[in-house]
Design a protein around this motif. Structure first.
Motif, PDB file in Angstrom:
ATOM      1  N   VAL A 603       0.839  -1.194   0.000  1.00  0.00           N
ATOM      2  CA  VAL A 603       0.000   0.000   0.000  1.00  0.00           C
ATOM      3  C   VAL A 603       0.874   1.243   0.000  1.00  0.00           C
ATOM      4  CG1 VAL A 603      -1.923  -1.131   1.170  1.00  0.00           C
ATOM      5  CG2 VAL A 603      -0.130  -0.037   2.529  1.00  0.00           C
ATOM      6  N   ARG A 604       0.229   2.374  -0.216  1.00  0.00           N
ATOM      7  CA  ARG A 604       0.900   3.676  -0.185  1.00  0.00           C
ATOM      8  C   ARG A 604       0.139   4.589   0.779  1.00  0.00           C
ATOM      9  NH1 ARG A 604       3.898   6.518  -4.036  1.00  0.00           N
ATOM     10  NH2 ARG A 604       3.346   5.004  -5.646  1.00  0.00           N
ATOM     11  N   PRO A 605       0.830   5.161   1.797  1.00  0.00           N
ATOM     12  CA  PRO A 605       0.139   6.126   2.659  1.00  0.00           C
ATOM     13  C   PRO A 605       0.013   7.467   1.943  1.00  0.00           C
ATOM     14  CG  PRO A 605       2.400   5.825   3.384  1.00  0.00           C
ATOM     15  CD  PRO A 605       2.188   4.861   2.264  1.00  0.00           C
ATOM     16  N   LEU A 606      -1.155   8.033   2.004  1.00  0.00           N
ATOM     17  CA  LEU A 606      -1.399   9.350   1.423  1.00  0.00           C
ATOM     18  C   LEU A 606      -1.644  10.326   2.565  1.00  0.00           C
ATOM     19  CD1 LEU A 606      -3.765   8.605  -1.599  1.00  0.00           C
ATOM     20  CD2 LEU A 606      -1.285   8.851  -1.586  1.00  0.00           C
ATOM     21  N   VAL A 607      -0.798  11.372   2.627  1.00  0.00           N
ATOM     22  CA  VAL A 607      -0.889  12.362   3.699  1.00  0.00           C
ATOM     23  C   VAL A 607      -1.156  13.720   3.069  1.00  0.00           C
ATOM     24  CG1 VAL A 607       0.244  13.374   5.709  1.00  0.00           C
ATOM     25  CG2 VAL A 607       0.764  11.019   5.040  1.00  0.00           C
ATOM     26  N   THR A 608      -2.172  14.384   3.541  1.00  0.00           N
ATOM     27  CA  THR A 608      -2.521  15.718   3.059  1.00  0.00           C
ATOM     28  C   THR A 608      -2.651  16.666   4.236  1.00  0.00           C
ATOM     29  OG1 THR A 608      -4.881  15.179   3.130  1.00  0.00           O
ATOM     30  CG2 THR A 608      -3.731  14.808   1.037  1.00  0.00           C
ATOM     31  N   SER A 609      -2.523  17.968   3.957  1.00  0.00           N
ATOM     32  CA  SER A 609      -2.634  19.008   4.976  1.00  0.00           C
ATOM     33  C   SER A 609      -3.806  19.907   4.657  1.00  0.00           C
ATOM     34  CB  SER A 609      -1.342  19.826   5.041  1.00  0.00           C
ATOM     35  OG  SER A 609      -1.493  20.946   5.888  1.00  0.00           O
ATOM     36  N   ASP A 610      -4.451  20.410   5.729  1.00  0.00           N
ATOM     37  CA  ASP A 610      -5.594  21.285   5.506  1.00  0.00           C
ATOM     38  C   ASP A 610      -5.175  22.725   5.238  1.00  0.00           C
ATOM     39  OD1 ASP A 610      -4.666  21.740   8.065  1.00  0.00           O
ATOM     40  OD2 ASP A 610      -6.664  22.128   8.901  1.00  0.00           O
ATOM     41  N   LYS A 611      -3.864  23.051   5.429  1.00  0.00           N
ATOM     42  CA  LYS A 611      -3.372  24.404   5.183  1.00  0.00           C
ATOM     43  C   LYS A 611      -2.052  24.321   4.421  1.00  0.00           C
ATOM     44  CE  LYS A 611      -5.379  26.161   9.501  1.00  0.00           C
ATOM     45  NZ  LYS A 611      -5.084  26.779  10.820  1.00  0.00           N
ATOM     46  N   PRO A 612      -1.771  25.318   3.605  1.00  0.00           N
ATOM     47  CA  PRO A 612      -0.524  25.271   2.812  1.00  0.00           C
ATOM     48  C   PRO A 612       0.686  25.748   3.598  1.00  0.00           C
ATOM     49  CG  PRO A 612      -1.785  27.214   2.227  1.00  0.00           C
ATOM     50  CD  PRO A 612      -2.622  26.479   3.228  1.00  0.00           C
ATOM     51  N   LEU A 613       0.845  25.256   4.839  1.00  0.00           N
ATOM     52  CA  LEU A 613       1.992  25.634   5.657  1.00  0.00           C
ATOM     53  C   LEU A 613       3.134  24.641   5.542  1.00  0.00           C
ATOM     54  CD1 LEU A 613       0.144  26.766   8.924  1.00  0.00           C
ATOM     55  CD2 LEU A 613       0.738  28.126   6.907  1.00  0.00           C
ATOM     56  N   VAL A 614       2.846  23.489   4.972  1.00  0.00           N
ATOM     57  CA  VAL A 614       3.864  22.455   4.826  1.00  0.00           C
ATOM     58  C   VAL A 614       3.791  21.878   3.423  1.00  0.00           C
ATOM     59  CG1 VAL A 614       3.909  21.844   7.276  1.00  0.00           C
ATOM     60  CG2 VAL A 614       2.299  20.695   5.733  1.00  0.00           C
ATOM     61  N   ARG A 615       4.880  21.286   3.019  1.00  0.00           N
ATOM     62  CA  ARG A 615       4.947  20.562   1.754  1.00  0.00           C
ATOM     63  C   ARG A 615       5.309  19.118   2.094  1.00  0.00           C
ATOM     64  NH1 ARG A 615       7.684  23.915  -0.866  1.00  0.00           N
ATOM     65  NH2 ARG A 615       9.757  23.147  -0.227  1.00  0.00           N
ATOM     66  N   ILE A 616       4.461  18.164   1.612  1.00  0.00           N
ATOM     67  CA  ILE A 616       4.586  16.760   1.993  1.00  0.00           C
ATOM     68  C   ILE A 616       5.082  15.970   0.798  1.00  0.00           C
ATOM     69  CG2 ILE A 616       3.371  14.729   2.885  1.00  0.00           C
ATOM     70  CD1 ILE A 616       1.317  16.687   4.083  1.00  0.00           C
ATOM     71  N   ALA A 617       6.176  15.266   0.977  1.00  0.00           N
ATOM     72  CA  ALA A 617       6.724  14.432  -0.092  1.00  0.00           C
ATOM     73  C   ALA A 617       5.960  13.111  -0.148  1.00  0.00           C
ATOM     74  CB  ALA A 617       8.204  14.168   0.161  1.00  0.00           C
ATOM     75  N   PRO A 618       5.471  12.689  -1.336  1.00  0.00           N
ATOM     76  CA  PRO A 618       4.732  11.414  -1.429  1.00  0.00           C
ATOM     77  C   PRO A 618       5.620  10.243  -1.035  1.00  0.00           C
ATOM     78  CG  PRO A 618       4.469  12.735  -3.416  1.00  0.00           C
ATOM     79  CD  PRO A 618       5.559  13.378  -2.630  1.00  0.00           C
ATOM     80  N   PRO A 619       5.206   9.445  -0.063  1.00  0.00           N
ATOM     81  CA  PRO A 619       6.026   8.289   0.334  1.00  0.00           C
ATOM     82  C   PRO A 619       5.933   7.159  -0.679  1.00  0.00           C
ATOM     83  CG  PRO A 619       4.006   8.357   1.606  1.00  0.00           C
ATOM     84  CD  PRO A 619       4.009   9.597   0.771  1.00  0.00           C
ATOM     85  N   ASP A 620       6.908   6.299  -0.668  1.00  0.00           N
ATOM     86  CA  ASP A 620       6.916   5.133  -1.549  1.00  0.00           C
ATOM     87  C   ASP A 620       5.981   4.062  -1.002  1.00  0.00           C
ATOM     88  OD1 ASP A 620       8.809   6.287  -3.222  1.00  0.00           O
ATOM     89  OD2 ASP A 620      10.476   5.523  -1.996  1.00  0.00           O
ATOM     90  N   PRO A 621       5.511   3.155  -1.873  1.00  0.00           N
ATOM     91  CA  PRO A 621       4.693   2.032  -1.378  1.00  0.00           C
ATOM     92  C   PRO A 621       5.480   1.190  -0.386  1.00  0.00           C
ATOM     93  CG  PRO A 621       4.500   2.240  -3.758  1.00  0.00           C
ATOM     94  CD  PRO A 621       5.612   3.150  -3.339  1.00  0.00           C
ATOM     95  N   VAL A 622       4.739   0.606   0.545  1.00  0.00           N
ATOM     96  CA  VAL A 622       5.358  -0.233   1.566  1.00  0.00           C
ATOM     97  C   VAL A 622       4.603  -1.548   1.637  1.00  0.00           C
ATOM     98  CG1 VAL A 622       6.204   1.701   2.927  1.00  0.00           C
ATOM     99  CG2 VAL A 622       3.929   0.776   3.377  1.00  0.00           C
ATOM    100  N   VAL A 623       5.291  -2.574   2.077  1.00  0.00           N
ATOM    101  CA  VAL A 623       4.686  -3.884   2.281  1.00  0.00           C
ATOM    102  C   VAL A 623       4.422  -4.057   3.765  1.00  0.00           C
ATOM    103  CG1 VAL A 623       4.978  -6.374   2.052  1.00  0.00           C
ATOM    104  CG2 VAL A 623       5.853  -4.848   0.273  1.00  0.00           C
ATOM    105  N   VAL A 624       3.154  -4.330   4.089  1.00  0.00           N
ATOM    106  CA  VAL A 624       2.768  -4.545   5.475  1.00  0.00           C
ATOM    107  C   VAL A 624       2.490  -6.035   5.636  1.00  0.00           C
ATOM    108  CG1 VAL A 624       1.250  -3.834   7.353  1.00  0.00           C
ATOM    109  CG2 VAL A 624       1.702  -2.272   5.455  1.00  0.00           C
ATOM    110  N   PRO A 625       3.190  -6.714   6.529  1.00  0.00           N
ATOM    111  CA  PRO A 625       2.990  -8.163   6.650  1.00  0.00           C
ATOM    112  C   PRO A 625       1.611  -8.513   7.177  1.00  0.00           C
ATOM    113  CG  PRO A 625       4.352  -7.335   8.441  1.00  0.00           C
ATOM    114  CD  PRO A 625       4.164  -6.187   7.493  1.00  0.00           C
ATOM    115  N   ALA A 626       1.200  -9.751   6.944  1.00  0.00           N
ATOM    116  CA  ALA A 626      -0.092 -10.222   7.447  1.00  0.00           C
ATOM    117  C   ALA A 626      -0.100 -10.152   8.964  1.00  0.00           C
ATOM    118  CB  ALA A 626      -0.339 -11.654   6.983  1.00  0.00           C
ATOM    119  N   GLY A 627      -1.128  -9.549   9.516  1.00  0.00           N
ATOM    120  CA  GLY A 627      -1.254  -9.441  10.958  1.00  0.00           C
ATOM    121  C   GLY A 627      -0.188  -8.589  11.602  1.00  0.00           C
TER     122      GLY A 627
END
Length: 732
Positions: A603-627
């Motif tokens: 999956v890929r985490p998507l992080v957004t901000s409600d105000k333009p005070l920060v700039r967020i770099a898109p993270p790379d996809p990550v593998v999350v193990p079962a459980g």
């Protein structure tokens, strides 16, 4: 005498029929010109004390040197013994040429007292509640049927139970008279609806074709209950904290799929839409993802099956048939139709029955129409566990023999298509199929021969056509479509248009469409999609046409599958945090993703901000193990001071959200770092200056002068003070 030519056959038939009618009177079997008894049989007394069940009527085909035998089970339903009970056999010598007479004759349960019985069984005494099988036999010669081969066909027989010469009740049935030189025959195929595992035992018989729901060829895995903790006396097992479940297909579904797959090669298979989806409702609702899901499932089955499927093949009941409904089916993608022939014939009760095939053409398109015979199909539908199988068997033999003996030069191929809701009894249906195999006037055929005739138009619509091309419905159009239903006299007739169920609710289908999109997104991130098989099938089952008549059930089904998919999505989540402070220009904000599914996810985490005070770099996809869970550092660049709210969701690689959004407060102060550094530099500079100034002021009054020459080692060793060496040449 030699068989007459087709041109003189009707004339000779009429003359011989008249002669037989005259000859029939002295034998005690008076008949009218239409083949019915002149004297009405006496009415059965109310509350007949017996119940009759036809056990056997043989043979399938009666030859001139044969013996007719009938067995009837008689049950005494009264409270008194019945004495001197016997079974009387009577017949009508004229051949049945009007199929309406078959229904009228069989439905009459009054005792038959027309003429003297041909044969009578031995007498019995039957106690209250007891049952006895009475058997009556007679040679074919005593029945008085004409030995001429062109007078072969259906004859009527009655079986009346009499106690002490008082008629109690009767069964009316049929026998097919078939002299050795009779040659007329019809081709026949049985198109069996195969929509559940209960249909499989009958479907695998080699002589039947299928109108198949392709979903039966797949056995989706279902969620099994997790193993509960042991409650024995020893140490208990620890329950799985993740609620892990085991997925396995239903064994019955696996067996059904295997048997159908093995039996598919070599037979005609008309494919219903997968899971019997209502293609018209889907088109009207504009639910593209659902239509695509049906098509993909259908293609998946076709790829694994070693047989050709004609379809999607849809159908309409004759009672609600209209050209508009047929056109809607074609526009929705139907490649073939199944529609009872009564809805396409100008006169459903005509004396010549065409083959069960036509080609429907309108502005919507052109498709072949399989047009089953409605009377034959209705009778076959009655073969349930509670039915009198032998009576239905004899009726079907009589119907087919009457059709085969109709005057026509063109061959015919009829289709029997029982209802999908019939609940056929396998044993009863097998008995009828075996009887049809024995009947010399029935030739077993495949339904694909009709489809080929429609494609090549190797047919004729004239009963006096030729001996090569099928007598068929031919080309039909919207003007030829009429709703039809059974008439009181036994045949089918056209009726005024009846109402038909409305299409499936578009809003409910839109809900299913969104659920399907969520399921597709889940499947793209899961390494193993077994957990999705059950909800995927339930979504497709929610598209079935049968829900038109059960809107409440449809709403509940959609609610259940929506909750099931939501529960799967809920296994993927973001762990909420209390908040973060950013005091530098760039910082890493940790995001924790949990996966409670039984398979790894990417999956890929998507992080957004409600105000333009920060700039967020898109993270790379990550593998999350079962459980398990993983921490992802999301790089945040501070632009200005202030407080913002970060919203995080877990998404697919292309950004479709999978989890519920989680909000985290973030305080941004990038100037703190610059001011702190400046203050430290200033403070250190001040300390240096102060130290230098203080050293100068204190050192000018107290510090001893420096030694100009060598130090005196003896004085240094003794006192530790540095003094000049007076003995040195440099000090002298």
């Amino acid at each position: 005498m030699p068989s007459p030519t087709p041109s003189v056959r009707p004339v000779l038939a009429a003359l011989l029929t008249a002669l037989l009618l005259v000859l029939a009177v002295p034998t005690g079997l008076p008949v009218s010109l239409v083949g019915t008894a002149q004297a009405a049989p006496p009415r059965q007394e109310p509350g007949a004390p017996v119940h009759l069940d036809l056990v056997e009527l043989s043979p399938t085909s009666l030859a001139p040197d044969g013996v007719l035998e009938a067995q009837v089970e008689v049950t005494n339903t009264s409270s008194k013994p019945l004495t001197d009970v016997d079974l009387e056999l009577r017949t009508r010598t004229p051949r049945v040429t009007d199929r309406a007479l078959l229904a009228q004759w069989q439905e009459d349960t009054q005792p038959d007292a027309v003429g003297a019985p041909v044969s009578t069984s031995a007498a019995h005494t039957i106690q209250p509640g007891e049952s006895t099988v009475l058997t009556v036999r007679t040679s074919a010669k005593k029945l008085g049927y004409s030995p001429e081969p062109y007078f072969w066909g259906t004859r009527r027989v009655s079986l009346t139970v009499v106690s002490e010469d008082r008629p109690l009740a009767a069964l009316r049935s049929f026998v097919v008279w078939r002299p050795a030189d009779a040659e007329e025959e019809i081709t026949q195929s049985v198109l069996l609806p195969v929509t559940s595992a209960d249909d499989v035992p009958l479907a695998i018989r080699p002589e039947v074709d299928w109108w198949l729901d392709p979903a039966l060829l797949e056995a989706p895995a279902r969620a099994m209950d997790p193993t509960p903790p042991s409650d024995g006396g020893g140490a208990q097992e620890t329950a799985d904290p993740l609620g892990t479940v085991t997925y396995a297909p239903d064994p019955a579904a696996v067996t059904a799929a295997e048997e159908l797959t093995a039996a598919a090669p070599g037979r005609t298979i008309l494919a219903r839409p997968y899971a019997q989806a209502d293609l018209v409702s889907l088109q009207q609702a504009g639910t593209g993802p659902l239509t695509a899901a049906v098509q993909q499932a259908d293609a998946r089955v076709r790829d694994q099956l070693e047989a050709d499927l004609t379809g999607p093949t849809t159908g309409l009941p004759a009672a609600s048939a209209t050209a508009d409904l047929i056109d809607a089916q074609i526009r929705a993608g139907a490649k073939a139709l199944v529609l009872p022939s009564a809805a396409l014939r100008a006169d459903p009760a005509s004396n010549t029955t065409p083959s069960s095939i036509g080609q429907y053409t309108s502005e919507a398109g052109s498709v072949p129409v399989i047009a089953p015979d409605p009377e034959l199909s209705t009778e076959f539908t009655l073969l349930t566990a509670e039915a009198d199988t032998e009576q239905i068997r004899q009726r079907l033999l009589a119907e087919t023999a009457t059709i085969a003996s109709e005057y026509t030069d063109s061959p015919r191929h009829l289709v029997i298509a029982p209802s999908a809701e019939a609940g056929l009894d396998t044993q009863a249906a097998e008995q009828v199929l075996e009887a049809m195999q024995e009947a010399p006037w029935i030739r077993a055929g495949r339904t694909d021969a009709l489809l080929e005739a429609a494609q090549q138009e190797t047919w004729t619509t004239s009963p006096l056509g030729d001996e090569e091309n099928l007598l068929a419905l031919g080309n039909v159009g919207p003007i030829d479509v009429s709703a039809a239903s059974p008439a009181p006299e036994g045949r089918w007739q056209h009726i005024d248009q009846r109402s038909h169920p409305s299409p499936l609710d578009p809003q409910r289908l839109q809900t299913l469409s969104r659920t399907e999109e969520e399921l597709v997104a889940l499947g793209e991130v899961m390494e193993d999609q077994t957990a999705l098989e059950e909800p995927r099938r339930k979504i497709l089952e929610g598209l079935a046409r049968r829900w038109r008549t059960d809107p409440q059930g449809h709403a509940q089904h959609i609610e259940d599958v929506t909750e099931q998919v939501a529960a799967l999505r809920g296994e993927i989540a973001v762990v909420p945090a209390s908040g973060y402070n950013v005091i530098s220009d760039t910082a890493g904000v940790p995001i924790t993703i949990t996966n409670r599914l039984d398979t790894p996810i990417t999956v890929r985490p998507l992080v957004t901000s409600d105000k333009p005070l920060v700039r967020i770099a898109p993270p790379d996809p990550v593998v999350v193990p079962a459980g398990g869970q993983v921490d992802v550092m999301v790089e945040v660049d501070a632009i200005a001071n202030g407080s913002v709210t970060l919203t995080t969701v877990v998404a697919t690689a292309d950004g479709r959200p999978l989890s519920e959004p989680v909000s985290t407060p973030l305080t941004v102060n990038p100037s703190w770092e610059n001011w702190t550094t400046l203050l430290l530099v200033i403070a250190m500079g001040v300390l240096v200056v102060v130290g230098v100034l203080r050293a100068r002021r204190v050192g000018s009054t107290t510090r001893a002068p420096g030694v100009a020459g060598p130090e005196d080692p003896e004085e240094l060793a003794r006192s530790g003070r540095s003094t000049p060496d007076t003995h040195s040449k440099e000090t002298r």
